[in-house]
Design an enzyme around this catalytic site. Structure first.
Site, PDB file in Angstrom:
ATOM      1  N   CYS A 113      -2.741   0.160   9.691  1.00 54.13           N
ATOM      2  CA  CYS A 113      -3.868  -0.753   9.241  1.00 54.13           C
ATOM      3  C   CYS A 113      -4.761  -1.126  10.300  1.00 54.13           C
ATOM      4  O   CYS A 113      -5.991  -1.540  10.169  1.00 54.13           O
ATOM      5  CB  CYS A 113      -3.155  -2.217   8.657  1.00 54.13           C
ATOM      6  SG  CYS A 113      -1.652  -1.898   8.030  1.00 54.13           S
ATOM      7  N   HIS A 128       0.643  -1.139   0.187  1.00 54.02           N
ATOM      8  CA  HIS A 128      -0.009  -0.264  -0.054  1.00 54.02           C
ATOM      9  C   HIS A 128       0.874   1.336   0.006  1.00 54.02           C
ATOM     10  O   HIS A 128       1.874   1.278   0.594  1.00 54.02           O
ATOM     11  CB  HIS A 128      -0.709  -0.036   1.225  1.00 54.02           C
ATOM     12  CG  HIS A 128      -2.037  -0.810   1.255  1.00 54.02           C
ATOM     13  ND1 HIS A 128      -2.173  -1.625   2.326  1.00 54.02           N
ATOM     14  CD2 HIS A 128      -3.002  -1.133   0.474  1.00 54.02           C
ATOM     15  CE1 HIS A 128      -3.402  -2.610   2.243  1.00 54.02           C
ATOM     16  NE2 HIS A 128      -3.713  -1.967   0.918  1.00 54.02           N
TER      17      HIS A 128
HETATM   18  C1  CIR Z   1      -3.641  -7.554   3.364  1.00 51.48           C
HETATM   19  O1  CIR Z   1      -2.699  -8.165   2.734  1.00 51.48           O
HETATM   20  O2  CIR Z   1      -4.542  -7.112   2.757  1.00 51.48           O
HETATM   21  C2  CIR Z   1      -3.324  -7.882   4.861  1.00 51.48           C
HETATM   22  N1  CIR Z   1      -2.443  -8.947   5.019  1.00 51.48           N
HETATM   23  C3  CIR Z   1      -2.639  -6.631   5.395  1.00 51.48           C
HETATM   24  C4  CIR Z   1      -3.249  -5.465   5.343  1.00 51.48           C
HETATM   25  C5  CIR Z   1      -2.578  -4.144   5.794  1.00 51.48           C
HETATM   26  N2  CIR Z   1      -3.391  -2.951   5.674  1.00 51.48           N
HETATM   27  C6  CIR Z   1      -2.735  -1.579   5.631  1.00 51.48           C
HETATM   28  O3  CIR Z   1      -1.537  -1.532   5.365  1.00 51.48           O
HETATM   29  N3  CIR Z   1      -3.680  -0.851   5.377  1.00 51.48           N
END
Ligand code: CIR
Length: 264
Positions: free
Chosen positions: A254, A167
């Protein structure tokens, strides 16, 4: 200081299904008990600032649902429900919607069907909304976001998420009204012209995903040189264990939605 002063946060407790969570590279399964303990520390620090933290129950059907940030963009004017680009995460957005409707008068939705966008690709500053296209956020998602916020004060600027980075905010965070913490590789793209930038230390790129929440900066523990740079710049830093979320490419931002809602 609408970009870092908040009355509320929403978090979701990690589910047992976290073992099936998405990851770019398999470095081993997260340990649920350790993740729960880190998560509890995180919520405690958010509460330390005086904010109301709503802790939602685990959602076993969605292994990555602890990463609530990706489900919505919360601004003072209203909330926008995202459309996660990872198929296994699409349903998480609908799960979040009623909780935001309970707090906000104005809740909008990215409709799709071809538009995808995740909150992790959006950095909100005092003056603009930066959005990076990524493997999870496509041109349709950015275009819809631009339309959805058109009558609100901050405009959207499209930026680039570095190749291979999950991201946009994996590589940067807002530290105050004019200061960004960024990896050198992201800063090199020129997207932070006009801002003061503090770089993560060489080899500590994984510390870039921090959050400024009221008076505190929350960062993953284990990145001492970057922590010292933030302390030297005058920030009040709290370090939180992130070893288990890191196995799933997750960090500080996150794990929460952070906002000051207009009452419903
Ligand atoms: C994913 O791959 O979607 C999750 N394992 C990690 C999400 C992390 N979210 C973020 O950076 N906002």
């Amino acid at each position: 200081m609408r970009s870092f002063r908040f009355t509320h946060a929403i978090t979701r407790k990690p589910a047992k299904s976290i073992l099936q969570g998405l990851r770019a590279v398999d470095t081993g399964n997260p340990d649920l008990a350790r993740m729960q303990s880190h998560h509890a520390d995180y919520v405690t620090v958010l509460r330390e600032t005086g904010a109301a933290v709503i802790e939602l129950d685990p959602l076993e059907a969605f292994p990555d649902s602890v990463f609530v940030e990706d489900t919505a963009l919360c601004l003072p004017e209203g909330a926008i429900i995202m459309r996660p680009g990872a198929p296994s995460r699409l349903g998480e957005a609908a799960e979040m919607e009623p909780h935001l409707r309970a707090l906000y008068q104005d809740v909008r939705r990215i409709d799709g069907p071809e538009s995808f966008i995740e909150g992790g690709d959006i950095l909100v500053t005092e003056t603009e909304i930066l959005v990076g296209r990524s493997a999870r956020t496509n041109a349709g998602g950015v275009a819809e976001l631009i339309r959805k916020v058109a009558d609100w004060p901050l405009a959207v600027r499209e930026v680039h998420t570095p190749p291979g980075v999950l991201h946009f905010k994996t590589d940067c965070s807002l530290l105050d009204g004019e200061t960004i913490l960024s990896t050198k590789r992201l800063h090199a793209s020129g997207c932070f012209n006009g801002y003061r930038v503090i770089h993560t230390a060489e080899g500590e790129e994984a510390s870039a995903n921090a959050i400024r929440f009221n008076d505190l900066v929350l960062m993953a523990s284990g990145f001492d040189r970057t922590r010292d740079a933030l302390l030297n710049a005058g920030f009040d830093v709290r370090e939180i264990g992130n070893s288990e979320c890191a196995k799933l490419d997750g960090g500080m931002s996150c794990l929460s939605l952070r906002f000051t809602p207009k009452a419903a």
